[in-house]
Design a protein around this motif. Structure first.
Motif, PDB file in Angstrom:
ATOM      1  N   ASP A  29     -24.070  -6.505  18.592  1.00  0.00           N
ATOM      2  CA  ASP A  29     -25.056  -5.486  18.245  1.00  0.00           C
ATOM      3  C   ASP A  29     -24.335  -4.291  17.633  1.00  0.00           C
ATOM      4  O   ASP A  29     -23.126  -4.309  17.453  1.00  0.00           O
ATOM      5  CB  ASP A  29     -25.846  -5.065  19.490  1.00  0.00           C
ATOM      6  CG  ASP A  29     -26.960  -6.054  19.800  1.00  0.00           C
ATOM      7  OD1 ASP A  29     -27.895  -6.149  18.991  1.00  0.00           O
ATOM      8  OD2 ASP A  29     -26.864  -6.744  20.827  1.00  0.00           O
ATOM      9  N   ASP A  30     -25.100  -3.235  17.331  1.00  0.00           N
ATOM     10  CA  ASP A  30     -24.484  -2.053  16.717  1.00  0.00           C
ATOM     11  C   ASP A  30     -23.640  -1.256  17.709  1.00  0.00           C
ATOM     12  O   ASP A  30     -22.767  -0.494  17.323  1.00  0.00           O
ATOM     13  CB  ASP A  30     -25.574  -1.181  16.100  1.00  0.00           C
ATOM     14  CG  ASP A  30     -26.168  -1.864  14.886  1.00  0.00           C
ATOM     15  OD1 ASP A  30     -25.512  -1.873  13.850  1.00  0.00           O
ATOM     16  OD2 ASP A  30     -27.268  -2.447  14.999  1.00  0.00           O
ATOM     17  N   ALA A  31     -23.933  -1.411  18.995  1.00  0.00           N
ATOM     18  CA  ALA A  31     -23.117  -0.805  20.050  1.00  0.00           C
ATOM     19  C   ALA A  31     -23.203  -1.748  21.243  1.00  0.00           C
ATOM     20  O   ALA A  31     -24.037  -2.646  21.257  1.00  0.00           O
ATOM     21  CB  ALA A  31     -23.661   0.574  20.410  1.00  0.00           C
ATOM     22  N   SER A  72     -25.302   6.573  13.725  1.00  0.00           N
ATOM     23  CA  SER A  72     -26.248   5.611  13.177  1.00  0.00           C
ATOM     24  C   SER A  72     -26.268   4.331  14.025  1.00  0.00           C
ATOM     25  O   SER A  72     -27.330   3.761  14.285  1.00  0.00           O
ATOM     26  CB  SER A  72     -25.870   5.309  11.725  1.00  0.00           C
ATOM     27  OG  SER A  72     -26.757   4.393  11.168  1.00  0.00           O
ATOM     28  N   ASP A  73     -25.092   3.904  14.477  1.00  0.00           N
ATOM     29  CA  ASP A  73     -25.024   2.734  15.365  1.00  0.00           C
ATOM     30  C   ASP A  73     -25.715   3.010  16.700  1.00  0.00           C
ATOM     31  O   ASP A  73     -26.397   2.142  17.247  1.00  0.00           O
ATOM     32  CB  ASP A  73     -23.566   2.322  15.612  1.00  0.00           C
ATOM     33  CG  ASP A  73     -23.008   1.474  14.475  1.00  0.00           C
ATOM     34  OD1 ASP A  73     -23.787   0.772  13.811  1.00  0.00           O
ATOM     35  OD2 ASP A  73     -21.782   1.523  14.264  1.00  0.00           O
ATOM     36  N   LEU A  74     -25.533   4.216  17.233  1.00  0.00           N
ATOM     37  CA  LEU A  74     -26.237   4.560  18.481  1.00  0.00           C
ATOM     38  C   LEU A  74     -27.743   4.552  18.256  1.00  0.00           C
ATOM     39  O   LEU A  74     -28.514   4.052  19.083  1.00  0.00           O
ATOM     40  CB  LEU A  74     -25.794   5.941  19.001  1.00  0.00           C
ATOM     41  CG  LEU A  74     -24.353   6.075  19.508  1.00  0.00           C
ATOM     42  CD1 LEU A  74     -24.134   7.477  20.095  1.00  0.00           C
ATOM     43  CD2 LEU A  74     -24.018   5.023  20.554  1.00  0.00           C
ATOM     44  N   THR A 145     -32.003  -4.096  20.531  1.00  0.00           N
ATOM     45  CA  THR A 145     -30.940  -5.024  20.137  1.00  0.00           C
ATOM     46  C   THR A 145     -31.392  -5.743  18.866  1.00  0.00           C
ATOM     47  O   THR A 145     -32.505  -5.541  18.402  1.00  0.00           O
ATOM     48  CB  THR A 145     -30.667  -6.092  21.229  1.00  0.00           C
ATOM     49  OG1 THR A 145     -31.831  -6.915  21.349  1.00  0.00           O
ATOM     50  CG2 THR A 145     -30.330  -5.463  22.567  1.00  0.00           C
ATOM     51  N   ARG A 146     -30.514  -6.603  18.349  1.00  0.00           N
ATOM     52  CA  ARG A 146     -30.866  -7.343  17.137  1.00  0.00           C
ATOM     53  C   ARG A 146     -31.609  -8.636  17.454  1.00  0.00           C
ATOM     54  O   ARG A 146     -32.123  -9.284  16.553  1.00  0.00           O
ATOM     55  CB  ARG A 146     -29.583  -7.714  16.371  1.00  0.00           C
ATOM     56  CG  ARG A 146     -28.795  -6.523  15.917  1.00  0.00           C
ATOM     57  CD  ARG A 146     -27.499  -6.992  15.250  1.00  0.00           C
ATOM     58  NE  ARG A 146     -26.704  -5.865  14.800  1.00  0.00           N
ATOM     59  CZ  ARG A 146     -25.541  -5.971  14.174  1.00  0.00           C
ATOM     60  NH1 ARG A 146     -25.042  -7.174  13.935  1.00  0.00           N
ATOM     61  NH2 ARG A 146     -24.882  -4.901  13.794  1.00  0.00           N
ATOM     62  N   SER A 147     -31.643  -8.998  18.724  1.00  0.00           N
ATOM     63  CA  SER A 147     -31.965 -10.394  19.040  1.00  0.00           C
ATOM     64  C   SER A 147     -33.381 -10.671  19.547  1.00  0.00           C
ATOM     65  O   SER A 147     -33.685 -11.795  19.904  1.00  0.00           O
ATOM     66  CB  SER A 147     -30.951 -10.900  20.070  1.00  0.00           C
ATOM     67  OG  SER A 147     -30.989 -10.054  21.191  1.00  0.00           O
ATOM     68  N   ILE A 192     -31.570  -2.735  13.748  1.00  0.00           N
ATOM     69  CA  ILE A 192     -30.190  -2.729  13.240  1.00  0.00           C
ATOM     70  C   ILE A 192     -30.100  -1.546  12.282  1.00  0.00           C
ATOM     71  O   ILE A 192     -31.117  -1.126  11.732  1.00  0.00           O
ATOM     72  CB  ILE A 192     -29.874  -4.068  12.501  1.00  0.00           C
ATOM     73  CG1 ILE A 192     -28.396  -4.175  12.100  1.00  0.00           C
ATOM     74  CG2 ILE A 192     -30.756  -4.264  11.263  1.00  0.00           C
ATOM     75  CD1 ILE A 192     -28.000  -5.560  11.576  1.00  0.00           C
ATOM     76  N   ASP A 193     -28.910  -0.963  12.115  1.00  0.00           N
ATOM     77  CA  ASP A 193     -28.789   0.058  11.070  1.00  0.00           C
ATOM     78  C   ASP A 193     -28.224  -0.590   9.806  1.00  0.00           C
ATOM     79  O   ASP A 193     -27.449  -1.551   9.867  1.00  0.00           O
ATOM     80  CB  ASP A 193     -27.969   1.279  11.523  1.00  0.00           C
ATOM     81  CG  ASP A 193     -26.483   1.008  11.610  1.00  0.00           C
ATOM     82  OD1 ASP A 193     -26.110  -0.096  12.071  1.00  0.00           O
ATOM     83  OD2 ASP A 193     -25.683   1.877  11.236  1.00  0.00           O
ATOM     84  N   LEU A 194     -28.658  -0.099   8.661  1.00  0.00           N
ATOM     85  CA  LEU A 194     -28.259  -0.713   7.386  1.00  0.00           C
ATOM     86  C   LEU A 194     -26.949  -0.089   6.914  1.00  0.00           C
ATOM     87  O   LEU A 194     -26.943   0.926   6.238  1.00  0.00           O
ATOM     88  CB  LEU A 194     -29.349  -0.509   6.335  1.00  0.00           C
ATOM     89  CG  LEU A 194     -30.694  -1.168   6.646  1.00  0.00           C
ATOM     90  CD1 LEU A 194     -31.689  -0.893   5.529  1.00  0.00           C
ATOM     91  CD2 LEU A 194     -30.535  -2.666   6.854  1.00  0.00           C
ATOM     92  N   SER A 195     -25.835  -0.707   7.308  1.00  0.00           N
ATOM     93  CA  SER A 195     -24.544  -0.182   6.867  1.00  0.00           C
ATOM     94  C   SER A 195     -24.018  -0.975   5.674  1.00  0.00           C
ATOM     95  O   SER A 195     -23.319  -0.429   4.832  1.00  0.00           O
ATOM     96  CB  SER A 195     -23.537  -0.193   8.015  1.00  0.00           C
ATOM     97  OG  SER A 195     -23.494  -1.463   8.609  1.00  0.00           O
ATOM     98  N   ASP A 196     -24.349  -2.250   5.585  1.00  0.00           N
ATOM     99  CA  ASP A 196     -23.819  -3.093   4.504  1.00  0.00           C
ATOM    100  C   ASP A 196     -24.884  -3.522   3.508  1.00  0.00           C
ATOM    101  O   ASP A 196     -24.645  -4.417   2.698  1.00  0.00           O
ATOM    102  CB  ASP A 196     -23.135  -4.322   5.095  1.00  0.00           C
ATOM    103  CG  ASP A 196     -21.926  -3.939   5.930  1.00  0.00           C
ATOM    104  OD1 ASP A 196     -21.204  -3.005   5.521  1.00  0.00           O
ATOM    105  OD2 ASP A 196     -21.706  -4.533   6.987  1.00  0.00           O
TER     106      ASP A 196
HETATM  107 MG   LIG Z   1     -24.200  -0.841  12.595  1.00  0.00          MG
END
Ligand SMILES: [Mg+2]
Length: 309
Positions: A29-31, A72-74, A145-147, A192-196
């Protein structure tokens, strides 16, 4: 010797070969949720000169970004920021003035989101490498979470996508307030945060949730900067929105029964745009639509498509 195919592949390899528990305690996950303090999540991100930013870049922007990307991840976990550690390696010849600028940028976000710097470590290197570890608190039963995306959930995205290289990548606003608003008021099923870029991060979310999605391409919110860049270079607007990365917006899912209430309350509260871009399906693939007509879509747009298979 086997080549490293992608960052995601390397992460999977490390996860497989190390003692790493399952998400949300471990990688994925992001964290990660802290076992020792189950109301806390922890994340880290770092930047390398010449790779993540140019030599000679204003350290103020770097300071803001190092903290911002962690925040952003938090936000992607529904966590309230609390404390941070800072670690850096840099050339000996640097003066205190670059650190003054760095901290100026860092403090812009630290003050706004009440993050205390509690430690870290410093060392020397031939170029700047600088990162942070951030800890935030979550509420029981309200961890994103992402799931956990479910069939029929709607997909929402904050802000506008693409073209961040022009300005936004050093000056973005982590969606901390928006995340806490969602946490308090709506049962967000995944985030999820959009980093990529949407083209990589959407497949990550879907893969975690073991789901697919229908995306309404004409609904994707595209930034002015993406439009400006597309005028100059050959990339289409939609390619920019999917591939540019460093948007640091939130992509999340929510049951359709909350759509109306969410949109109404959001508009009253934030200037940040919020857009519904599609929905979640049981078929494990991504289908694209324009004005509700199914379109075939170059799979190269989905950078993460291979992992998604
Ligand atoms: Mg992230």
């Amino acid at each position: 010797m086997k080549k490293i195919q992608s960052e995601d592949d390397l992460i999977k390899f490390i996860k497989r070969k190390s003692c790493s528990p399952k998400s949300p305690y471990g990688i994925g996950d992001d964290a990660a949720l802290l076992k020792a303090a189950p109301n806390c999540v922890i994340t880290t991100d770092f930047l390398v000169e010449g790779v993540d930013f140019k030599k000679g870049e204003d350290p103020k922007g770097i300071g803001r970004k190092v903290l911002g990307m962690n925040l952003s991840d938090l936000a992607a976990m529904g966590a309230e920021p609390g404390q941070a550690l800072l670690y850096a390696a840099f050339p000996k010849k640097n003066s205190i003035s670059s650190w003054r600028r760095f901290l100026k940028g860092w403090n812009e976000l630290a003050k706004k989101y009440k993050v205390s710097l509690i430690g870290g470590d410093l060392s020397q290197a031939d170029r700047w490498m600088i990162g942070a570890v951030c800890i935030g608190t979550v509420k029981k039963g309200k961890l994103f979470t992402r799931s956990k995306a479910r069939n029929g959930d709607l997909l929402f995205v904050t802000g506008k996508l693409g073209g961040s290289i022009l300005r936004k990548h050093l000056n973005f606003e982590p969606r901390v307030r928006e995340s806490l608003f969602l946490r308090e008021n709506f049962p967000v099923s995944s985030c999820i945060d959009l980093s990529d870029g949407l083209g990589l991060d959407l497949p990550r979310l879907l893969q975690s949730s073991r789901k697919g999605a229908r995306i309404q391409l004409d609904q994707i919110p595209i930034s002015q900067d993406a439009k400006r860049l597309s005028d100059k270079a050959g990339k289409s607007l939609i390619e920019r929105a999917f591939q540019d990365g460093e948007d640091f917006e939130l992509l999340f899912t929510l049951s359709p029964q909350y759509e109306k209430k969410l949109m109404q309350r959001w508009r009253k509260r934030f200037n940040t745009p919020l857009t519904m871009i599609g929905d979640i399906t049981a078929k494990r693939k991504i289908e694209c639509f324009i004005k509700n007509q199914k379109r075939s879509f170059p799979q190269t747009l989905w950078k993460g498509f291979d992992h998604f298979q």
